[in-house]
Design a protein around this motif. Structure first.
Motif: not given
Length: 238
Positions: A183-188, A190-199, A205-207
């Protein structure tokens, strides 16, 4: 009688000489080794033994509906400072999971005292180090900086106790959950590293609303999914 008096006088003189000699040696030793002698005297004094501390009497550091954990370090119990170890105890209800985390200060040794479950350990480079079943009587250890998690069996709890190689507060870093590093690392990035969109990453993470110990309702499938994410999370972070 005269002979007896002479012998007595000679004995008195000899004793006086001995006392003077002993006193002079004592003064010499005290003048040269005064501090050492004083310390030896202090060491010979009986010291009161430290109070005992019952881990079962302590209030858990963390507790929710799915389990609890308690840890004891040098700030809680002073004898641990000299031994350089900490003590902990974790109880997971059936199917529950200790959130994947990293110990930044110490290696952890654990003993399963009741129940059974699973432990997964990941190398700092993100590759899998161990993924195995554990049961009552088993012993495990987790090196410092290695990510790991414990999952209780679906039909019985997992109760384990152990030691850490530091008497300081361990401050484990959790990789998933409501208080995770993710959560503290959340940003574009991190999303790119997992290959998914930021949303999509934000939704993931919010789930998870729980922290430290995840609920049984989300196990076995959800918790197994989380454990399978550990290698990828660690690899991205390193």
């Amino acid at each position: 009688m005269k002979k007896m008096m002479q012998d007595q006088e000679e004995d008195d003189v000899e004793e006086e000489v001995k006392q003077k000699t002993s006193w002079s040696w004592r003064k010499l030793l005290e003048s040269v080794f005064g501090d050492e002698i004083e310390n030896m005297k202090k060491d010979n004094v009986a010291h009161k033994s430290p109070r005992s501390c019952n881990l079962y009497d302590r209030k858990p550091d963390f507790k929710n509906s799915y389990g609890w954990s308690v840890a004891l370090d040098g700030s809680d119990y002073s004898p641990l400072k000299s031994s350089g170890v900490g003590i902990y105890h974790v109880n997971l209800k059936p199917g529950s999971m200790m959130t994947p985390h990293v110990n930044p200060r110490a290696t952890e040794y654990g003993i399963v005292i009741r129940g059974s479950g699973r432990i997964q350990i990941v190398f700092p480079n993100g590759t899998n180090a161990m993924d195995t079943h554990i049961k009552q009587g088993d012993v495990f250890f987790v090196p410092r900086y290695f990510a790991f998690c414990q999952i209780a069996s679906s039909n019985e709890p997992l109760d384990f106790f152990g030691f850490t190689t530091s008497a300081q507060k361990n401050k484990p870093q959790f990789l998933i959950g409501a208080t995770s590093l993710m959560k503290s690392m959340m940003g574009p990035e991190l999303a790119a590293a997992f290959g998914v969109s930021e949303d999509a990453m934000q939704n993931i993470l919010n789930a998870q609303h729980e922290s430290v110990i995840l609920p049984a309702e989300q196990n076995n499938e959800k918790n197994l999914e989380h454990s399978e994410m550990i290698p990828k999370i660690v690899k991205i972070m390193t």
